[in-house]
Design a protein around this motif. Structure first.
Motif, PDB file in Angstrom:
ATOM      1  N   ASN A   1       0.860  -1.179   0.000  1.00  0.00           N
ATOM      2  CA  ASN A   1       0.000   0.000   0.000  1.00  0.00           C
ATOM      3  C   ASN A   1       0.898   1.231   0.000  1.00  0.00           C
ATOM      4  O   ASN A   1       1.493   1.575   1.021  1.00  0.00           O
ATOM      5  CB  ASN A   1      -0.933   0.014   1.219  1.00  0.00           C
ATOM      6  CG  ASN A   1      -1.963   1.129   1.141  1.00  0.00           C
ATOM      7  OD1 ASN A   1      -1.657   2.258   0.790  1.00  0.00           O
ATOM      8  ND2 ASN A   1      -3.209   0.812   1.486  1.00  0.00           N
ATOM      9  N   SER A   2       1.013   1.878  -1.161  1.00  0.00           N
ATOM     10  CA  SER A   2       1.914   3.021  -1.300  1.00  0.00           C
ATOM     11  C   SER A   2       1.468   4.202  -0.445  1.00  0.00           C
ATOM     12  O   SER A   2       2.304   4.962   0.062  1.00  0.00           O
ATOM     13  CB  SER A   2       2.003   3.438  -2.772  1.00  0.00           C
ATOM     14  OG  SER A   2       0.711   3.730  -3.302  1.00  0.00           O
ATOM     15  N   ARG A   3       0.161   4.347  -0.254  1.00  0.00           N
ATOM     16  CA  ARG A   3      -0.349   5.458   0.554  1.00  0.00           C
ATOM     17  C   ARG A   3       0.102   5.339   2.004  1.00  0.00           C
ATOM     18  O   ARG A   3       0.416   6.322   2.667  1.00  0.00           O
ATOM     19  CB  ARG A   3      -1.878   5.503   0.498  1.00  0.00           C
ATOM     20  CG  ARG A   3      -2.466   5.751  -0.887  1.00  0.00           C
ATOM     21  CD  ARG A   3      -3.971   5.737  -0.827  1.00  0.00           C
ATOM     22  NE  ARG A   3      -4.589   5.767  -2.154  1.00  0.00           N
ATOM     23  CZ  ARG A   3      -5.894   5.658  -2.360  1.00  0.00           C
ATOM     24  NH1 ARG A   3      -6.726   5.537  -1.329  1.00  0.00           N
ATOM     25  NH2 ARG A   3      -6.374   5.683  -3.597  1.00  0.00           N
ATOM     26  N   GLU A   4       0.088   4.112   2.503  1.00  0.00           N
ATOM     27  CA  GLU A   4       0.462   3.861   3.896  1.00  0.00           C
ATOM     28  C   GLU A   4       1.938   3.467   4.037  1.00  0.00           C
ATOM     29  O   GLU A   4       2.396   3.163   5.137  1.00  0.00           O
ATOM     30  CB  GLU A   4      -0.420   2.740   4.472  1.00  0.00           C
ATOM     31  CG  GLU A   4      -1.922   3.009   4.402  1.00  0.00           C
ATOM     32  CD  GLU A   4      -2.345   4.159   5.276  1.00  0.00           C
ATOM     33  OE1 GLU A   4      -1.636   4.442   6.266  1.00  0.00           O
ATOM     34  OE2 GLU A   4      -3.378   4.791   4.968  1.00  0.00           O
ATOM     35  N   ASN A   5       2.645   3.428   2.899  1.00  0.00           N
ATOM     36  CA  ASN A   5       4.048   3.027   2.886  1.00  0.00           C
ATOM     37  C   ASN A   5       4.247   1.630   3.486  1.00  0.00           C
ATOM     38  O   ASN A   5       5.141   1.404   4.317  1.00  0.00           O
ATOM     39  CB  ASN A   5       4.916   4.057   3.629  1.00  0.00           C
ATOM     40  CG  ASN A   5       6.398   3.887   3.322  1.00  0.00           C
ATOM     41  OD1 ASN A   5       6.764   3.416   2.237  1.00  0.00           O
ATOM     42  ND2 ASN A   5       7.247   4.236   4.277  1.00  0.00           N
ATOM     43  N   ILE A   6       3.391   0.704   3.057  1.00  0.00           N
ATOM     44  CA  ILE A   6       3.460  -0.676   3.538  1.00  0.00           C
ATOM     45  C   ILE A   6       3.922  -1.592   2.412  1.00  0.00           C
ATOM     46  O   ILE A   6       3.363  -1.593   1.319  1.00  0.00           O
ATOM     47  CB  ILE A   6       2.079  -1.160   4.040  1.00  0.00           C
ATOM     48  CG1 ILE A   6       1.614  -0.315   5.234  1.00  0.00           C
ATOM     49  CG2 ILE A   6       2.148  -2.639   4.430  1.00  0.00           C
ATOM     50  CD1 ILE A   6       0.211  -0.646   5.690  1.00  0.00           C
ATOM     51  N   ASN A   7       4.982  -2.343   2.681  1.00  0.00           N
ATOM     52  CA  ASN A   7       5.489  -3.335   1.737  1.00  0.00           C
ATOM     53  C   ASN A   7       5.942  -4.551   2.537  1.00  0.00           C
ATOM     54  O   ASN A   7       6.968  -4.500   3.217  1.00  0.00           O
ATOM     55  CB  ASN A   7       6.661  -2.772   0.926  1.00  0.00           C
ATOM     56  CG  ASN A   7       6.239  -1.693  -0.046  1.00  0.00           C
ATOM     57  OD1 ASN A   7       5.655  -1.978  -1.093  1.00  0.00           O
ATOM     58  ND2 ASN A   7       6.518  -0.445   0.295  1.00  0.00           N
ATOM     59  N   GLN A   8       5.169  -5.606   2.472  1.00  0.00           N
ATOM     60  CA  GLN A   8       5.489  -6.805   3.238  1.00  0.00           C
ATOM     61  C   GLN A   8       5.491  -8.034   2.322  1.00  0.00           C
ATOM     62  O   GLN A   8       4.582  -8.201   1.506  1.00  0.00           O
ATOM     63  CB  GLN A   8       4.460  -7.018   4.358  1.00  0.00           C
ATOM     64  CG  GLN A   8       4.444  -5.917   5.405  1.00  0.00           C
ATOM     65  CD  GLN A   8       3.392  -6.156   6.474  1.00  0.00           C
ATOM     66  OE1 GLN A   8       2.593  -7.094   6.379  1.00  0.00           O
ATOM     67  NE2 GLN A   8       3.390  -5.326   7.491  1.00  0.00           N
ATOM     68  N   ASP A   9       6.514  -8.855   2.459  1.00  0.00           N
ATOM     69  CA  ASP A   9       6.602 -10.101   1.707  1.00  0.00           C
ATOM     70  C   ASP A   9       6.774 -11.257   2.680  1.00  0.00           C
ATOM     71  O   ASP A   9       7.573 -11.170   3.618  1.00  0.00           O
ATOM     72  CB  ASP A   9       7.788 -10.082   0.740  1.00  0.00           C
ATOM     73  CG  ASP A   9       7.583  -9.116  -0.414  1.00  0.00           C
ATOM     74  OD1 ASP A   9       6.428  -8.984  -0.863  1.00  0.00           O
ATOM     75  OD2 ASP A   9       8.566  -8.496  -0.858  1.00  0.00           O
ATOM     76  N   SER A  10       6.044 -12.314   2.464  1.00  0.00           N
ATOM     77  CA  SER A  10       6.143 -13.499   3.316  1.00  0.00           C
ATOM     78  C   SER A  10       6.065 -14.744   2.437  1.00  0.00           C
ATOM     79  O   SER A  10       5.487 -14.720   1.355  1.00  0.00           O
ATOM     80  CB  SER A  10       5.000 -13.528   4.348  1.00  0.00           C
ATOM     81  OG  SER A  10       4.980 -12.359   5.120  1.00  0.00           O
ATOM     82  N   LYS A  11       6.670 -15.805   2.932  1.00  0.00           N
ATOM     83  CA  LYS A  11       6.605 -17.077   2.227  1.00  0.00           C
ATOM     84  C   LYS A  11       5.909 -18.113   3.103  1.00  0.00           C
ATOM     85  O   LYS A  11       5.923 -18.009   4.330  1.00  0.00           O
ATOM     86  CB  LYS A  11       8.009 -17.565   1.849  1.00  0.00           C
ATOM     87  CG  LYS A  11       8.693 -16.720   0.791  1.00  0.00           C
ATOM     88  CD  LYS A  11      10.039 -17.303   0.418  1.00  0.00           C
ATOM     89  CE  LYS A  11      10.711 -16.483  -0.678  1.00  0.00           C
ATOM     90  NZ  LYS A  11      12.037 -17.051  -1.059  1.00  0.00           N
ATOM     91  N   GLY A  12       5.325 -19.100   2.466  1.00  0.00           N
ATOM     92  CA  GLY A  12       4.649 -20.145   3.222  1.00  0.00           C
ATOM     93  C   GLY A  12       4.423 -21.364   2.374  1.00  0.00           C
ATOM     94  O   GLY A  12       4.804 -21.413   1.197  1.00  0.00           O
ATOM     95  N   ASN A  13       3.802 -22.353   2.964  1.00  0.00           N
ATOM     96  CA  ASN A  13       3.449 -23.568   2.218  1.00  0.00           C
ATOM     97  C   ASN A  13       2.194 -24.172   2.817  1.00  0.00           C
ATOM     98  O   ASN A  13       1.876 -23.969   3.995  1.00  0.00           O
ATOM     99  CB  ASN A  13       4.610 -24.572   2.229  1.00  0.00           C
ATOM    100  CG  ASN A  13       4.986 -25.014   3.628  1.00  0.00           C
ATOM    101  OD1 ASN A  13       4.307 -25.811   4.271  1.00  0.00           O
ATOM    102  ND2 ASN A  13       6.103 -24.474   4.131  1.00  0.00           N
ATOM    103  N   VAL A  14       1.474 -24.894   1.995  1.00  0.00           N
ATOM    104  CA  VAL A  14       0.240 -25.532   2.451  1.00  0.00           C
ATOM    105  C   VAL A  14       0.108 -26.895   1.785  1.00  0.00           C
ATOM    106  O   VAL A  14       0.431 -27.068   0.609  1.00  0.00           O
ATOM    107  CB  VAL A  14      -0.989 -24.654   2.139  1.00  0.00           C
ATOM    108  CG1 VAL A  14      -1.137 -24.412   0.646  1.00  0.00           C
ATOM    109  CG2 VAL A  14      -2.267 -25.271   2.705  1.00  0.00           C
TER     110      VAL A  14
END
Length: 221
Positions: A59-72
């Motif tokens: 979210n560029s407005r809130e300056n949020i950049n999150q990356d996560s990895k997972g598996n299912v």
């Protein structure tokens, strides 16, 4: 877990079941319907599916950049999800949320009558109503042809502006799912590895309390 983690977990579970069970949509766009039918048939032909994925929240407005990895790992309506350091097991009746950081386990039953309950039946009906959809762009991604289908929520109160579903034209597997929020939030789940009919342990979806001797167990039901 933090509220943001819980929200992300619900979204991952929802997308996981979407990947596993796919969907049957009333025809609005014949080409899109035909492609989704092929995805459905392909996915339902597998005994189980194991997916490694990347999840991005921006979210560029809130300056949020999150990356996560997972598996299912999924079989029928059962699953084991590993995401953001937390393991969630659903054995078909109860959900076990294991949080090593807090040494806590929460056990709860799934109530399909609850609006916010993440259940296979709701995943099957997610796209049945409430969306307009049509074929979108065909994109070349590292030599793979990815056909996107755009879904537009018909409910004005829906916080999502649109949803893009990317499908590998050759394999008929889902490559990614992109949600665009009305407030500028973009969430993307990309499938890095899609394996099928894997040799699974007979206890794959069984919670073993003996493995967590020092954990606090919170039974909600």
């Amino acid at each position: 877990m933090k509220q943001q983690q819980k929200a992300m977990y619900k979204k991952i579970i929802y997308i996981s079941f979407l990947l596993l069970f796919s969907f049957s949509i009333q025809a609005q766009d014949k080409k899109a319907k035909d492609l989704l039918d092929q995805v459905t048939a392909k996915v339902r032909s597998y005994d189980n599916i194991v997916i490694d994925f990347k999840y991005s929240l921006n979210n560029s407005r809130e300056n949020i950049n999150q990356d996560s990895k997972g598996n299912v790992t999924m079989k029928g309506n059962q699953y084991v999800l590993n995401f953001m350091g937390v393991t969630k097991i659903f054995d078909g009746k109860k959900t076990y949320t294991i949080v090593p950081e807090d040494e806590e386990i929460t056990i709860s039953k799934v109530n399909e009558k609850e609006d916010n309950a993440i259940t296979p039946s709701k995943m099957l009906t997610f796209f049945n109503t409430g969306y307009k959809y049509n074929m979108d762009i065909l994109q070349d991604v590292k030599g793979r042809k990815i056909q996107y289908i755009k879904l537009i929520p018909t409910n004005a109160k829906d916080q999502r502006k649109e949803v893009l579903l990317g499908i590998d034209v050759q394999t008929k597997h889902i490559y990614n799912l992109i949600e665009m929020g009305k407030k500028g939030t973009k969430t993307t789940l990309t499938v890095n590895s899609f394996k099928t009919n894997q040799p699974l342990s007979k206890n794959q979806f069984t919670f073993a309390e003996s493995k967590y001797p020092n954990y606090y167990i919170n039974k909600l039901d």
